[in-house]
Every structure is written in C-alpha cells, then in structure tokens.
Design a protein around this motif. Sequence first.
Motif, PDB file in Angstrom:
ATOM      1  N   TRP A  79      -5.991  14.449   0.458  1.00 32.70           N
ATOM      2  CA  TRP A  79      -7.424  13.761   1.509  1.00 32.70           C
ATOM      3  C   TRP A  79      -6.978  12.847   2.971  1.00 32.70           C
ATOM      4  CZ3 TRP A  79      -7.773   8.636  -1.456  1.00 32.70           C
ATOM      5  CH2 TRP A  79      -8.847   8.093  -0.166  1.00 32.70           C
ATOM      6  N   LEU A 202     -13.652  17.005   7.372  1.00 38.41           N
ATOM      7  CA  LEU A 202     -14.736  17.407   6.719  1.00 38.41           C
ATOM      8  C   LEU A 202     -13.294  18.416   4.870  1.00 38.41           C
ATOM      9  CD1 LEU A 202     -17.480  19.871   8.409  1.00 38.41           C
ATOM     10  CD2 LEU A 202     -17.489  17.708   6.802  1.00 38.41           C
ATOM     11  N   LEU A 203     -12.375  18.575   5.065  1.00 34.79           N
ATOM     12  CA  LEU A 203     -11.832  18.830   4.385  1.00 34.79           C
ATOM     13  C   LEU A 203     -11.194  17.676   3.903  1.00 34.79           C
ATOM     14  CD1 LEU A 203      -9.467  21.535   6.031  1.00 34.79           C
ATOM     15  CD2 LEU A 203     -10.698  21.953   4.118  1.00 34.79           C
ATOM     16  N   THR A 205     -12.493  14.836   3.024  1.00 34.51           N
ATOM     17  CA  THR A 205     -13.802  14.584   2.254  1.00 34.51           C
ATOM     18  C   THR A 205     -13.707  15.075   1.365  1.00 34.51           C
ATOM     19  OG1 THR A 205     -14.654  13.806   3.921  1.00 34.51           O
ATOM     20  CG2 THR A 205     -16.560  13.768   1.958  1.00 34.51           C
ATOM     21  N   LYS A 206     -13.589  16.175   1.176  1.00 36.57           N
ATOM     22  CA  LYS A 206     -13.965  17.261   0.226  1.00 36.57           C
ATOM     23  C   LYS A 206     -13.225  17.519  -1.187  1.00 36.57           C
ATOM     24  CE  LYS A 206     -15.327  20.480  -1.789  1.00 36.57           C
ATOM     25  NZ  LYS A 206     -16.831  21.294  -3.052  1.00 36.57           N
ATOM     26  N   PHE A 207     -11.105  17.057  -0.166  1.00 33.65           N
ATOM     27  CA  PHE A 207     -10.651  16.356  -1.382  1.00 33.65           C
ATOM     28  C   PHE A 207     -10.203  15.102  -2.162  1.00 33.65           C
ATOM     29  CE2 PHE A 207      -7.539  19.619   1.438  1.00 33.65           C
ATOM     30  CZ  PHE A 207      -7.495  20.750   0.186  1.00 33.65           C
ATOM     31  N   LEU A 209     -13.583  14.226  -2.828  1.00 35.49           N
ATOM     32  CA  LEU A 209     -14.352  13.283  -3.989  1.00 35.49           C
ATOM     33  C   LEU A 209     -14.284  14.803  -5.498  1.00 35.49           C
ATOM     34  CD1 LEU A 209     -17.407  15.463  -2.095  1.00 35.49           C
ATOM     35  CD2 LEU A 209     -16.839  12.848  -2.843  1.00 35.49           C
ATOM     36  N   LEU A 210     -12.769  15.469  -5.359  1.00 39.82           N
ATOM     37  CA  LEU A 210     -12.148  16.564  -5.787  1.00 39.82           C
ATOM     38  C   LEU A 210     -11.100  15.261  -6.712  1.00 39.82           C
ATOM     39  CD1 LEU A 210     -11.020  19.782  -4.579  1.00 39.82           C
ATOM     40  CD2 LEU A 210     -12.632  19.409  -6.242  1.00 39.82           C
TER      41      LEU A 210
END
Length: 216
Positions: A79, A202-203, A205-207, A209-210
């Motif tokens: 992240w 974007l990546l 943010t994705k991490f 959330l994970l």
Amino acid sequence: SDVCLLRLFESFLESAPQLLLQLYVMHELDSWHPWTGISALGSLFSLAWGIASYARTMRNSREDKARITWIGLALQAAWRTGTMVSRMMALLVCASVIHLWFLLAITIHWVGMTLWTIKQKTDLCSTAWEERIYNAVVGVIYCFCFFNVKEGQSRQRAIVFYTVTVTENAACVAIFLRFSQEHTDRLWFNTVAPTLIVVGFLLGTKFLLLKKIYIN
C-alpha cells in the motif's frame, strides 16, 4: 516503538528528500542508468517498509489490538509503495517544469500539513516546543505519505489527507502536461510518468482495501 519512530523520522527527513532529488537529477541529466534506478527503487521500498514496520510495531505493542502478521505487513508495505510511487512521480513531474518554484510549493504544503497536525492536538512530547518540532517533522512525512498521529479512528484524517494529495497530484499532472510539450524529445517520460501516478495510486488503494479486509 520509540526507536522505530526515530528510524521512521530519520528515513523521511533524509531518504525521502534525497530520493526525490535523485530522481530530479536523473530527469534533468536524462541519465537513467539501471544501477541508479535500482538504487532509487531500493530507497522507495525502504521508506515503504519503514512506515509499515512502524505501524506493525505500534499495533503489536497494544494488548487490545490483534497482531499484524507478515502477510499484513507485506500488504502494508505494498500500500505504501503504491501511494508513494504516485506521490514521488507527481512531485517529480511538477519539479521538472517549474524548477525552483517547486521549493515554494512544497514549503507551502509542509506548512499547511504542520498546522493541520497541530490542530489535531497531538500529545507525544512532554513540552510544548518539543511537540511543535514533532508536528513539523510529521509535516515533512505528510509531504510524501499518510501517517497516523493520534489514537482512535484514522479514517477521517486519511480522507482529508488523500483528498489534498489527490488534488495536488492532479494539479501536478496538469501543470506537467501543459508545459511538457516543450520537451518533445522525452515523449516516453511524458507518457510513463502520468501513467505511474495514476496506476501507483490505484494499486496502493487496492492494497489498502486488502489490508483492511485481511487485518480486520
């Protein structure tokens, strides 16, 4: 946790500005040597791992919080890496077109973030002047990534920070695209840099959330 915090401060007061300066020099000299690039990536991962390790240390020192595993730590680092790639590239493209004016822009951001940290009424230090120095150091960290300075829910503070950061990053890209037309000899950079800014965020943010799903 105190030692980890001091190491974190050292990283962001030394390594982060050096990394940005290194990228700027590489861009201005148009010298993207592989070993220099590897060194820059190493500095970036070191910063991301440092702040992720600090978050893990602080959480694991609390009996009322679940311990963060190595998977959680890896997601934290991923992240941070994604968001810092985005932030570093945004600052780089801005500096590449406004040059010395960039120092004024980043100083304004630092002052604003320092005042925002003071407004949060942190209580880490025993004296008022030490607390203001701490606030100023956190303001430096806020030039590059989010750092939680208080107990309790950090969601609102994170929303404020990332709203400001995304707005600034978008402004940096707009300024860069406006003036980068003068440098038609670097079309590859004019394409890659904005792409990294968007994809990195974007990546990241994705991490994030994970990480929230995995840890919580």
